[in-house]
Design a protein around this motif. Structure first.
Motif, mmCIF file in Angstrom:
data_model
loop_
_atom_site.group_PDB
_atom_site.id
_atom_site.type_symbol
_atom_site.label_atom_id
_atom_site.label_comp_id
_atom_site.label_asym_id
_atom_site.label_seq_id
_atom_site.Cartn_x
_atom_site.Cartn_y
_atom_site.Cartn_z
ATOM 1 N N ARG A 118 7.828 -7.125 1.490
ATOM 2 C CA ARG A 118 6.914 -6.360 0.631
ATOM 3 C C ARG A 118 5.516 -6.946 0.676
ATOM 4 O O ARG A 118 4.517 -6.218 0.702
ATOM 5 N N CYS A 119 5.434 -8.278 0.702
ATOM 6 C CA CYS A 119 4.134 -8.950 0.757
ATOM 7 C C CYS A 119 3.410 -8.604 2.060
ATOM 8 O O CYS A 119 2.197 -8.345 2.060
ATOM 9 N N ALA A 120 4.139 -8.567 3.163
ATOM 10 C CA ALA A 120 3.540 -8.208 4.449
ATOM 11 C C ALA A 120 3.009 -6.778 4.422
ATOM 12 O O ALA A 120 1.925 -6.494 4.942
ATOM 13 N N LEU A 121 3.761 -5.872 3.800
ATOM 14 C CA LEU A 121 3.318 -4.482 3.697
ATOM 15 C C LEU A 121 2.047 -4.358 2.857
ATOM 16 O O LEU A 121 1.123 -3.627 3.219
ATOM 17 N N VAL A 122 1.990 -5.073 1.729
ATOM 18 C CA VAL A 122 0.799 -5.039 0.894
ATOM 19 C C VAL A 122 -0.384 -5.651 1.635
ATOM 20 O O VAL A 122 -1.512 -5.141 1.572
ATOM 21 N N SER A 123 -0.134 -6.723 2.373
ATOM 22 C CA SER A 123 -1.184 -7.360 3.170
ATOM 23 C C SER A 123 -1.752 -6.382 4.184
ATOM 24 O O SER A 123 -2.976 -6.275 4.358
ATOM 25 N N LEU A 124 -0.881 -5.628 4.839
ATOM 26 C CA LEU A 124 -1.343 -4.686 5.849
ATOM 27 C C LEU A 124 -2.020 -3.478 5.198
ATOM 28 O O LEU A 124 -3.048 -2.992 5.672
ATOM 29 N N ASP A 125 -1.468 -3.003 4.084
ATOM 30 C CA ASP A 125 -2.075 -1.860 3.400
ATOM 31 C C ASP A 125 -3.467 -2.220 2.876
ATOM 32 O O ASP A 125 -4.383 -1.393 2.929
ATOM 33 N N SER A 126 -3.636 -3.441 2.389
ATOM 34 C CA SER A 126 -4.948 -3.890 1.927
ATOM 35 C C SER A 126 -5.954 -3.898 3.073
ATOM 36 O O SER A 126 -7.132 -3.569 2.894
ATOM 37 N N THR A 127 -5.484 -4.267 4.253
ATOM 38 C CA THR A 127 -6.354 -4.280 5.425
ATOM 39 C C THR A 127 -6.738 -2.860 5.832
ATOM 40 O O THR A 127 -7.903 -2.586 6.149
ATOM 41 N N MET A 128 -5.773 -1.947 5.817
ATOM 42 C CA MET A 128 -6.060 -0.553 6.158
ATOM 43 C C MET A 128 -7.080 0.043 5.195
ATOM 44 O O MET A 128 -7.934 0.839 5.587
ATOM 45 N N LYS A 173 -5.142 -11.687 3.952
ATOM 46 C CA LYS A 173 -4.748 -13.088 3.809
ATOM 47 C C LYS A 173 -4.557 -13.552 2.365
ATOM 48 O O LYS A 173 -3.640 -14.347 2.098
ATOM 49 N N PRO A 174 -5.379 -13.113 1.389
ATOM 50 C CA PRO A 174 -5.247 -13.663 0.035
ATOM 51 C C PRO A 174 -3.855 -13.546 -0.562
ATOM 52 O O PRO A 174 -3.351 -14.497 -1.170
ATOM 53 N N ILE A 175 -3.199 -12.400 -0.420
ATOM 54 C CA ILE A 175 -1.864 -12.263 -1.019
ATOM 55 C C ILE A 175 -0.850 -13.147 -0.306
ATOM 56 O O ILE A 175 0.055 -13.707 -0.938
ATOM 57 N N LEU A 176 -1.014 -13.333 1.000
ATOM 58 C CA LEU A 176 -0.107 -14.212 1.728
ATOM 59 C C LEU A 176 -0.251 -15.645 1.243
ATOM 60 O O LEU A 176 0.738 -16.361 1.065
ATOM 61 N N ASP A 177 -1.495 -16.088 1.038
ATOM 62 C CA ASP A 177 -1.744 -17.443 0.548
ATOM 63 C C ASP A 177 -1.059 -17.699 -0.790
ATOM 64 O O ASP A 177 -0.561 -18.795 -1.047
#
Length: 248
Positions: free
Chosen positions: A173-183, A155-159
């Motif tokens: 790209r933001c969605a990919l980073v958000s998901l990679d951070s979660t993984m 969530k932080p990068i999306l915010d």
């Protein structure tokens, strides 16, 4: 566990999801959580799922069956995406109800949550999160994204990045980073990663779509670049010597 994020932009809708449904010491299972329902030139609908897999599969199967059999209500007959969100909520409650009172699985938690987005000809793009209880909400103007599953790590990068006017390539790209951070923080969220962009008013199934495995060259490069730049940004933060009036 799972993680899915959808973003509503002026340019269209972005959807990104992992595919892991089970992660144990002996077995890792995957199943696509991004589903698309397309009626060319009339309506395009995308749905992502989190929660009980049996409930999710039952809902998707019933949607397809109702469409095929031209049921009294189906995706083709809806006037608004919000009507379809109500319909998905009804199907979800019905599927969950099988486990509430009767049979050997009585009391089993069969809850599922959905993100539904898309466009019907003549209308705007719409995006909804459908709760296990069947009710739904839409994304806000200030933070035009919705998440389901393991939401806190991404969530932080999306915010910080996502706004309605964000270019779709940036949002992807933001969605990919958000998901990679979660993984990185939760092993129960894992690849393949699915990424889709639907362009407003295109009403076609020719959207931009990618599927990334763990070792995909682009995903590896994105991860490395994010790690390097976040460390660089951290090292450039103002020193605490400004607070303490000298060396710390």
């Amino acid at each position: 566990m799972t993680y899915c994020v959808a973003i509503k932009l002026n340019e269209g809708l972005v959807f990104c999801s992992d595919s892991r449904t089970n992660a144990g010491p002996d077995r890792v299972s995957t199943y696509s959580k991004l589903h698309r329902f397309s009626i060319h030139s009339d309506r395009q609908l995308m749905m992502m799922t989190a929660g009980n897999l049996a409930t999710s599969q039952a809902v998707v199967a019933q949607i397809e069956r109702d469409l095929k059999e031209d049921a009294e209500f189906n995706l083709r007959k809806a006037s608004y995406v919000s009507d379809i969100a109500d319909y998905v909520g009804v199907l979800s409650r019905r599927a969950q109800g099988k486990y509430r009172t009767d049979g050997p699985n009585a009391g089993f938690n069969a809850e599922a949550t959905f993100i539904l987005g898309g466009q019907i000809k003549g209308g705007e793009t719409e995006l909804y999160m459908i709760y296990p209880e069947g009710n739904h909400i839409t994304a806000s103007e200030q933070y035009p994204f919705l998440q389901i599953g393991e939401t806190k790590y991404g969530k932080p990068i999306l915010d910080r990045i996502i706004r309605p006017g964000t270019p779709h390539e940036t949002a992807m790209r933001c969605a990919l980073v958000s998901l990679d951070s979660t993984m990185r923080s939760n092993a129960t969220v894992g690849p393949p990663i699915e990424l889709l962009f639907y362009e407003t008013d295109s009403l076609s199934n020719s959207s931009k779509y990618c599927k990334f495995e763990e070792s995909d060259p682009y995903l590896v490069k994105l991860r490395q670049s994010w790690d390097e730049n976040i460390r660089k940004a951290f090292n450039e933060l103002p020193s605490l010597s400004l607070v303490f009036g000298g060396e710390v």
